[in-house]
Design a protein around this motif. Structure first.
Motif, PDB file in Angstrom:
ATOM      1  N   THR A 166      35.096  39.939  46.821  1.00  0.00           N
ATOM      2  CA  THR A 166      35.875  38.835  46.267  1.00  0.00           C
ATOM      3  C   THR A 166      35.702  38.673  44.758  1.00  0.00           C
ATOM      4  OG1 THR A 166      35.658  37.693  48.391  1.00  0.00           O
ATOM      5  CG2 THR A 166      36.392  36.394  46.497  1.00  0.00           C
ATOM      6  N   LYS A 167      34.470  38.647  44.294  1.00  0.00           N
ATOM      7  CA  LYS A 167      34.209  38.404  42.875  1.00  0.00           C
ATOM      8  C   LYS A 167      34.891  39.443  41.991  1.00  0.00           C
ATOM      9  CE  LYS A 167      30.382  37.711  39.602  1.00  0.00           C
ATOM     10  NZ  LYS A 167      28.893  37.665  39.461  1.00  0.00           N
ATOM     11  N   THR A 172      39.505  41.590  38.578  1.00  0.00           N
ATOM     12  CA  THR A 172      40.523  42.632  38.414  1.00  0.00           C
ATOM     13  C   THR A 172      41.911  42.026  38.300  1.00  0.00           C
ATOM     14  OG1 THR A 172      39.151  44.167  39.693  1.00  0.00           O
ATOM     15  CG2 THR A 172      41.465  44.752  39.405  1.00  0.00           C
ATOM     16  N   ILE A 173      42.179  41.003  39.081  1.00  0.00           N
ATOM     17  CA  ILE A 173      43.464  40.305  38.995  1.00  0.00           C
ATOM     18  C   ILE A 173      43.680  39.781  37.580  1.00  0.00           C
ATOM     19  CG2 ILE A 173      44.723  38.239  39.758  1.00  0.00           C
ATOM     20  CD1 ILE A 173      43.410  38.683  42.539  1.00  0.00           C
ATOM     21  N   SER A 174      42.655  39.186  37.014  1.00  0.00           N
ATOM     22  CA  SER A 174      42.755  38.639  35.659  1.00  0.00           C
ATOM     23  C   SER A 174      42.983  39.733  34.620  1.00  0.00           C
ATOM     24  CB  SER A 174      41.494  37.840  35.314  1.00  0.00           C
ATOM     25  OG  SER A 174      41.351  36.723  36.170  1.00  0.00           O
ATOM     26  N   LYS A 175      42.288  40.871  34.774  1.00  0.00           N
ATOM     27  CA  LYS A 175      42.444  41.979  33.827  1.00  0.00           C
ATOM     28  C   LYS A 175      43.877  42.509  33.827  1.00  0.00           C
ATOM     29  CE  LYS A 175      37.673  43.732  34.248  1.00  0.00           C
ATOM     30  NZ  LYS A 175      36.853  44.877  34.732  1.00  0.00           N
ATOM     31  N   ASN A 204      44.063  49.049  25.464  1.00  0.00           N
ATOM     32  CA  ASN A 204      43.235  47.870  25.222  1.00  0.00           C
ATOM     33  C   ASN A 204      43.112  46.983  26.461  1.00  0.00           C
ATOM     34  OD1 ASN A 204      41.555  46.370  23.523  1.00  0.00           O
ATOM     35  ND2 ASN A 204      43.218  44.978  22.938  1.00  0.00           N
ATOM     36  N   VAL A 205      42.914  47.605  27.603  1.00  0.00           N
ATOM     37  CA  VAL A 205      42.690  46.882  28.855  1.00  0.00           C
ATOM     38  C   VAL A 205      41.239  47.084  29.268  1.00  0.00           C
ATOM     39  CG1 VAL A 205      43.235  46.804  31.328  1.00  0.00           C
ATOM     40  CG2 VAL A 205      45.065  47.029  29.652  1.00  0.00           C
ATOM     41  N   VAL A 255      50.660  36.787  41.073  1.00  0.00           N
ATOM     42  CA  VAL A 255      51.997  37.373  41.046  1.00  0.00           C
ATOM     43  C   VAL A 255      52.166  38.267  39.823  1.00  0.00           C
ATOM     44  CG1 VAL A 255      54.463  36.861  40.832  1.00  0.00           C
ATOM     45  CG2 VAL A 255      53.033  35.529  42.402  1.00  0.00           C
ATOM     46  N   ALA A 256      51.676  37.813  38.685  1.00  0.00           N
ATOM     47  CA  ALA A 256      51.774  38.614  37.459  1.00  0.00           C
ATOM     48  C   ALA A 256      51.054  39.948  37.621  1.00  0.00           C
ATOM     49  CB  ALA A 256      51.194  37.836  36.278  1.00  0.00           C
ATOM     50  N   ALA A 257      49.874  39.921  38.219  1.00  0.00           N
ATOM     51  CA  ALA A 257      49.124  41.161  38.436  1.00  0.00           C
ATOM     52  C   ALA A 257      49.866  42.093  39.386  1.00  0.00           C
ATOM     53  CB  ALA A 257      47.729  40.842  38.979  1.00  0.00           C
TER      54      ALA A 257
END
Length: 744
Positions: A166-167, A172-175, A204-205, A255-257
């Motif tokens: 989960t963590k 990863t979703i945020s990245k 730059n990710v 959704v964006a990810a």
């Protein structure tokens, strides 16, 4: 407290009443709640919960072990008690887990969600707020569920308690979500794959490791994402927030990810996340469900309609939500009730006493009547996997999260441009569908059924080449070579994205895939030889120790039979006609497959199947390895250019090749057999395979004694692709005449 007594529900006072729950605290380790009746007509303040009743964790591939280890505590037999007004209600573990997070939030007024100051937190939870033992109330509340989520101020999505993934999944979703979509799409990143950090540094990710991608896969594989009821819950809700354990995830960020990953996959031409899909599951990208939910939600709340739900089409909803699952199979239809148009709601009833097969048949008839299209019939699954029995042959099994259309995107018109509307006839029975169609051709040979194999799409089927050899050279219906007809038929002449026709370079990719399949076949056969060598019987005479052994023996047999003295015309005359050459069961061994490939190479100028020389070169210098061993584990490795294999795997599942009396090659249901009929039905893009008689009868009893009646009772086996008739060519043949057909 009388906690040994079961809580007794009181009838709801009005037609628009619901119950909401308030968490009162914990007494001796047991959650205490109260229920309150409210009327939706009063626009009350409350929240709603979206969750899954059973095990919420990821299942499949790398996640099955943990899923199974916790399954018992989430089973329906393993329930906990909560106290409602001093009396008990039994609930399942996943809801207990949610109450624990809810209690923590109520106490700390912080994450994962915050309750507005001065408001009592009231929440609607179906398992507690609906009397599940009262089928009449349950059916009535199901009709209201759309209004419940539409009226709720906020919907909490509970994905279940956290686990080891989960963590990292949340990070990863945020990245991914933070990266501009266009930049990510045009990068060198392949999602859900191990890559060097430099690939991410280039745009730059922050680095996303293989472990991070696995964690994200585990997140998307949580059971909530495949649950049917979430469709209307997500679409209708005003505000959404996700909870996974004590982690809060923004719906918009998720959704964006997902859309950023989708954009990259569109450029790649395949969906890497299907690596985490089990062999028996439909190979749909893990991010697909989230994206589909977001699209419907945005459409629903769009500004194009005066009423948000005015233009949502029931048939489109059925197709788009098919891969979602429901515990009660009727809910595959009833779960859409909250999104239906008012006039449709008046025609359909929610009744959990109606047999599932009747619900499905009436739904299918409604969809055909409403659209004047037979598109829904293309969703009829192969009989070998259908669960709802007995059921009319023309009714899809909506309970299966699987359907595999081949001809449904507007590119084909098998009945011609003037036959686009279904020609239905009246029927008084719910289990019969009467229509008009044309019985065009008959199946005289079929390929082998490979659907029992776990990885049927990567195992070579020798019957492909036997059927290919029966075709005229060139193919009399299109003028193409036989091997080109073969690969075009195997992928239904489409790209993975359903563009038509498939590009010419698919022929080269097909040849490369076949070469790898041959090597897999050789490896499997060598393993079988080694196992049989130690037995009393020993290995079969035609079993080989490896590819080079098979190739040398094929060359020896070819020379021994003096086939090397035959001309191209003589090979076609003696070896490429019925009865099929080398078609008995024992002839599936590799040396005979190599012989068939050699025949194709000698009878075509530039075949799309590999020659012996090309196979030998591939063996010594493979362009890719399809599988390799890592101790006892077998790992499948994909081609660098997966466009053909992606399209092939999308269409070939639960299907096999067939050859017809008129010399056509087709791809049809796995259960099709010799004697089945190829039918052209107005209102459908592609042809269907039909079988004379009732689906429960093998001897055509229902058709006996009909005399000169024009109507025939037939069963629908499934949809087909037939190369050379997909654009109305068959309609132009002499003798095309529609007749009455009754499908049972």
């Amino acid at each position: 407290m009388m906690d040994d007594e079961r809580y007794q529900y009181k009838p709801l006072p009005t037609a628009t009443s619901i119950r909401v729950l308030k968490l009162e605290g914990v007494h001796r380790g047991t959650f205490c709640v109260s229920l309150e009746c409210i009327d939706l007509a009063d626009d009350p303040d409350f929240c709603a919960l979206s969750y899954t009743w059973g095990n919420p964790h990821a299942n499949g591939v790398d996640f099955t072990e943990y899923f199974n280890s916790v399954s018992r505590e989430y089973s329906s037999d393993f329930k906990a008690k909560i106290l409602c007004h001093g009396k008990h209600i039994s609930i399942q573990t996943n809801l207990v887990d949610f109450f624990q997070e809810l209690q923590s939030s109520l106490e700390h007024q912080g994450k994962p969600f915050k309750i507005p100051h001065g408001h009592e937190f009231r929440i609607w939870i179906d398992a507690v707020c609906i009397n599940q033992d009262d089928l009449q109330e349950r059916a009535f509340q199901v009709k209201m569920m759309g209004d419940v989520y539409r009226k709720a101020a906020h919907t909490i999505i509970w994905l279940g308690r956290g686990d080891q993934y989960t963590k990292d999944a949340v990070k990863t979703i945020s990245k991914v979500a933070a990266c501009p979509r266009s930049i990510f799409a045009q990068s060198s990143i392949t999602p859900f794959r191990q890559q060097d950090n430099s690939v991410y540094e280039a745009i730059n990710v922050p680095y996303i490791s293989w472990s991070d991608w696995c964690s994200l896969a585990a997140f998307f594989k949580r059971q909530w994402f495949s649950r049917l009821w979430i469709v209307q819950e997500v679409i209708l809700s005003r505000e959404l927030s996700l909870l996974c354990g004590d982690h809060h995830i923004s719906w918009d960020e998720l959704v964006a990810a997902a859309r950023t990953i989708e954009a990259r996959c569109d450029v790649l031409g395949f969906s890497p996340s299907t690596l985490f899909i089990q062999a028996h599951e439909i190979a749909v990208a893990l991010e697909h469900n989230t994206i589909q939910l977001a699209r419907w939600r945005e459409f629903y709340y769009g500004t194009s309609a005066s009423k948000p739900h005015a233009n949502i089409d029931f048939e489109s909803l059925i197709y788009d939500t098919w891969i979602f699952s429901a515990t009660d199979p009727r809910d595959k239809v009833y779960g859409m009730f909250g999104l239906m148009k008012t006039n449709l709601k008046s025609k359909m009833t929610v009744d959990y006493t109606t047999p599932v097969e009747v619900v499905y048949a009436l739904t299918t008839k409604h969809m055909i009547d409403h659209s004047s299209s037979l598109q829904i019939l293309t969703c009829v699954q192969d009989s070998s996997i259908r669960k709802i029995r007995p059921s009319p042959s023309w009714t899809p099994d909506f309970s299966l999260p699987y359907f595999n259309m081949m001809c449904s995107n507007g590119f084909f018109s098998v009945a011609g441009p003037n036959q686009t509307k279904a020609q239905l006839l009246s029927s008084s029975s719910w289990d019969r569908l009467r229509l008009r169609g044309y019985l065009f051709d008959t199946i005289v040979e079929t390929g082998d059924d490979r659907t029992d194999h776990v990885n049927s799409s990567v195992l070579l089927d020798p019957s492909w080449f036997e059927l290919c050899m029966l075709l005229s050279q060139p193919y009399q219906h299109t003028g193409e070579s036989r091997t080109e007809v073969l690969w075009r038929t195997l992928c239904a002449n489409q790209t993975s994205g359903s563009a038509v026709p498939a590009p010419e370079d698919f022929g080269t990719l097909f040849k490369e895939l076949l070469s790898a399949m041959i090597m897999v076949r050789a490896e499997v056969e060598s393993e079988g030889y080694a196992e049989a060598a130690g037995s009393d019987i020993g290995p079969p005479a035609d079993c080989c120790t490896g590819f080079l052994d098979a190739l040398n023996r094929a060359r020896d047999k070819w020379a021994f039979a003096e086939l090397d003295t035959l001309s191209r015309e003589e090979i076609m005359q003696h070896l490429c006609k019925r009865p099929r050459f080398l078609s008995s069961g024992r002839h599936g061994w590799l040396i005979y497959t190599l012989t068939k490939l050699h025949i194709l190479a000698l009878t075509e100028d530039k075949p799309n199947t590999p020659s012996w020389e090309e196979l030998e070169q591939f063996y010594h210098n493979p362009t890719y390895i399809m599988r390799r061993k890592k101790e006892k584990e077998i790992i499948l490795v994909r081609q660098k250019d997966e466009r053909f294999s992606a399209s092939f795997q999308k269409r070939y599942g639960k299907r096999k090749l067939f050859f017809t009396e008129k010399g056509y090659l087709g791809l049809g249901p796995a259960s099709c057999k010799v004697g089945d009929v190829i039918a052209i039905l107005p209102g459908a893009e592609g042809p269907f395979v039909l079988r004379h008689g009732h689906p429960e009868c093998d001897d055509d009893d229902e058709n006996k004694g009909k005399g000169n009646e024009t109507e025939q009772v037939m069963s629908l086996v499934g949809q087909a692709y037939v190369h050379g008739i997909m654009n109305g060519e068959a309609v132009e043949e002499d003798g095309f005449e529609l007749q009455d057909i009754e499908l049972a």
